[in-house]
Design an enzyme around this catalytic site. Structure first.
Site, PDB file in Angstrom:
ATOM      1  N   GLY A  16      74.356  88.816  82.073  1.00 53.80           N
ATOM      2  CA  GLY A  16      74.384  89.453  80.761  1.00 53.80           C
ATOM      3  C   GLY A  16      73.236  90.430  80.635  1.00 53.80           C
ATOM      4  O   GLY A  16      72.281  90.379  81.428  1.00 53.80           O
ATOM      5  N   GLN A  29      66.818  95.016  76.043  1.00 53.25           N
ATOM      6  CA  GLN A  29      66.116  94.860  77.328  1.00 53.25           C
ATOM      7  C   GLN A  29      65.898  96.175  78.057  1.00 53.25           C
ATOM      8  O   GLN A  29      65.053  96.267  78.949  1.00 53.25           O
ATOM      9  CB  GLN A  29      66.888  93.902  78.248  1.00 53.25           C
ATOM     10  CG  GLN A  29      66.900  92.468  77.743  1.00 53.25           C
ATOM     11  CD  GLN A  29      67.754  91.584  78.621  1.00 53.25           C
ATOM     12  OE1 GLN A  29      68.959  91.552  78.466  1.00 53.25           O
ATOM     13  NE2 GLN A  29      67.136  90.886  79.567  1.00 53.25           N
ATOM     14  N   CYS A  85      66.218  84.770  82.515  1.00 51.30           N
ATOM     15  CA  CYS A  85      66.323  86.042  81.786  1.00 51.30           C
ATOM     16  C   CYS A  85      65.756  87.145  82.675  1.00 51.30           C
ATOM     17  O   CYS A  85      64.687  86.978  83.266  1.00 51.30           O
ATOM     18  CB  CYS A  85      65.527  85.967  80.487  1.00 51.30           C
ATOM     19  SG  CYS A  85      65.607  87.480  79.501  1.00 51.30           S
ATOM     20  N   LEU A  86      66.465  88.248  82.739  1.00 52.30           N
ATOM     21  CA  LEU A  86      65.996  89.383  83.546  1.00 52.30           C
ATOM     22  C   LEU A  86      64.669  89.922  83.017  1.00 52.30           C
ATOM     23  O   LEU A  86      63.928  90.564  83.752  1.00 52.30           O
ATOM     24  CB  LEU A  86      67.058  90.486  83.564  1.00 52.30           C
ATOM     25  CG  LEU A  86      68.376  90.098  84.252  1.00 52.30           C
ATOM     26  CD1 LEU A  86      69.427  91.174  84.014  1.00 52.30           C
ATOM     27  CD2 LEU A  86      68.159  89.874  85.755  1.00 52.30           C
ATOM     28  N   HIS A 103      72.428  83.875  74.127  1.00 56.16           N
ATOM     29  CA  HIS A 103      71.182  84.407  74.709  1.00 56.16           C
ATOM     30  C   HIS A 103      71.070  85.914  74.444  1.00 56.16           C
ATOM     31  O   HIS A 103      70.003  86.416  74.064  1.00 56.16           O
ATOM     32  CB  HIS A 103      71.186  84.076  76.210  1.00 56.16           C
ATOM     33  CG  HIS A 103      70.076  84.647  77.020  1.00 56.16           C
ATOM     34  ND1 HIS A 103      69.157  83.857  77.684  1.00 56.16           N
ATOM     35  CD2 HIS A 103      69.749  85.933  77.337  1.00 56.16           C
ATOM     36  CE1 HIS A 103      68.307  84.634  78.340  1.00 56.16           C
ATOM     37  NE2 HIS A 103      68.645  85.895  78.155  1.00 56.16           N
ATOM     38  N   GLU A 104      72.184  86.634  74.635  1.00 51.86           N
ATOM     39  CA  GLU A 104      72.165  88.094  74.440  1.00 51.86           C
ATOM     40  C   GLU A 104      71.996  88.454  72.961  1.00 51.86           C
ATOM     41  O   GLU A 104      71.260  89.395  72.627  1.00 51.86           O
ATOM     42  CB  GLU A 104      73.451  88.738  74.978  1.00 51.86           C
ATOM     43  CG  GLU A 104      73.751  88.494  76.446  1.00 51.86           C
ATOM     44  CD  GLU A 104      72.584  88.672  77.371  1.00 51.86           C
ATOM     45  OE1 GLU A 104      71.667  89.458  77.054  1.00 51.86           O
ATOM     46  OE2 GLU A 104      72.561  88.008  78.423  1.00 51.86           O
ATOM     47  N   HIS A 142      68.473  88.352  71.972  1.00 51.27           N
ATOM     48  CA  HIS A 142      67.721  89.567  72.336  1.00 51.27           C
ATOM     49  C   HIS A 142      67.816  90.615  71.227  1.00 51.27           C
ATOM     50  O   HIS A 142      66.836  91.306  70.931  1.00 51.27           O
ATOM     51  CB  HIS A 142      68.274  90.177  73.635  1.00 51.27           C
ATOM     52  CG  HIS A 142      67.747  89.570  74.902  1.00 51.27           C
ATOM     53  ND1 HIS A 142      66.402  89.553  75.219  1.00 51.27           N
ATOM     54  CD2 HIS A 142      68.384  89.003  75.955  1.00 51.27           C
ATOM     55  CE1 HIS A 142      66.244  88.979  76.424  1.00 51.27           C
ATOM     56  NE2 HIS A 142      67.438  88.633  76.879  1.00 51.27           N
TER      57      HIS A 142
HETATM   58  O1  GNR Z   1      71.320  86.602  84.359  1.00 53.66           O
HETATM   59  C1  GNR Z   1      71.123  85.800  83.442  1.00 53.66           C
HETATM   60  N1  GNR Z   1      71.398  84.489  83.638  1.00 53.66           N
HETATM   61  C2  GNR Z   1      71.435  83.551  82.627  1.00 53.66           C
HETATM   62  C3  GNR Z   1      71.504  82.212  82.976  1.00 53.66           C
HETATM   63  C4  GNR Z   1      71.556  81.237  82.010  1.00 53.66           C
HETATM   64  C5  GNR Z   1      71.546  81.580  80.683  1.00 53.66           C
HETATM   65  C6  GNR Z   1      71.465  82.913  80.305  1.00 53.66           C
HETATM   66  C7  GNR Z   1      71.419  83.900  81.264  1.00 53.66           C
HETATM   67  S1  GNR Z   1      71.367  85.563  80.790  1.00 53.66           S
HETATM   68  C8  GNR Z   1      70.537  86.274  82.175  1.00 53.66           C
HETATM   69  C9  GNR Z   1      70.503  87.787  82.057  1.00 53.66           C
HETATM   70  C10 GNR Z   1      69.673  88.170  80.864  1.00 53.66           C
HETATM   71  O2  GNR Z   1      68.482  88.118  80.835  1.00 53.66           O
HETATM   72  N2  GNR Z   1      70.321  88.527  79.800  1.00 53.66           N
HETATM   73  O3  GNR Z   1      69.653  88.831  78.680  1.00 53.66           O
HETATM   74 NI    NI Z   2      67.821  87.713  78.768  1.00 50.03          NI
END
Ligand code: GNR
Ligand code: NI
Length: 165
Positions: A46, A51, A91-92, A133-134, A137
């Site tokens: 995601g 980001q 999270c990236l 999660h997104e 952000h």
């Molecule tokens: O790549 C991602 N893996 C992930 C694994 C478990 C829960 C959420 C994520 S999202 C993350 C990519 C990211 O940072 N998206 O904002």
């Molecule tokens: Ni993230």
């Protein structure tokens, strides 16, 4: 298409609240394509516009093994349907750290798609976690905010040390 630079915690720009997209123009569609390219290259499941330092309410996701089931969500809203799940998240923007977070299990998502058409669907499991999660952000929230103050400051210090190296 272009790959975009991903901001890293504790960059204060990750704390900005994203604004709604007024209309899905060709510029927005191009931005979505760049976000998908950036997400696939990272690789991640995601990516939120926040980001990449674009403070608009846009999210992309693909939780498929085959990496060919992209979601593009513009102005997403999430309604919790029920249940709880605990899953290890990464999270990236917090590279190299993985911690368990509790989230709703089932959600209903309403958004516009890449063409500006309304979409509504239900999600569970990893897709549900990813979309929550997104959407966090877009509010300036990170998964580390759900951890203890101690753990969050440890992660911040380790990332600062890596950034200096
Ligand atoms: O790549 C991602 N893996 C992930 C694994 C478990 C829960 C959420 C994520 S999202 C993350 C990519 C990211 O940072 N998206 O904002
Ligand atoms: Ni993230």
């Amino acid at each position: 298409m272009a790959q975009l630079n991903i901001l890293e915690f504790p960059d204060p720009r990750l704390r900005q609240k994203a604004l709604p997209v007024a209309r899905v123009t060709s510029r927005i569609t191009e931005l979505i394509d760049d976000m998908l390219e950036t997400m696939y290259a990272a690789p991640g499941i995601g990516l939120a516009a926040t980001q990449i330092d674009v403070h608009k309410r846009i999210v992309v996701a693909d939780v498929s093994e085959s990496r060919d089931h992209p979601y593009a969500l513009v102005n997403p809203t999430v309604q919790v349907l029920g249940g709880l799940q605990r899953r290890e998240e990464g999270c990236l923007s917090v590279p190299g750290f993985f911690e368990e977070v509790e989230r709703a299990e089932r959600i209903r998502v309403s958004a516009l798609d890449k063409l500006g058409n309304a979409q509504i669907f239900e999600a569970e499991g990893l897709l549900s976690v990813c979309i929550q999660h997104e959407c966090d952000h877009l509010e300036g929230r990170l998964f580390v905010d759900y951890l203890s103050t101690l753990k969050r400051s440890q992660i911040r210090k380790k990332l600062a040390k890596l950034a200096r190296a």
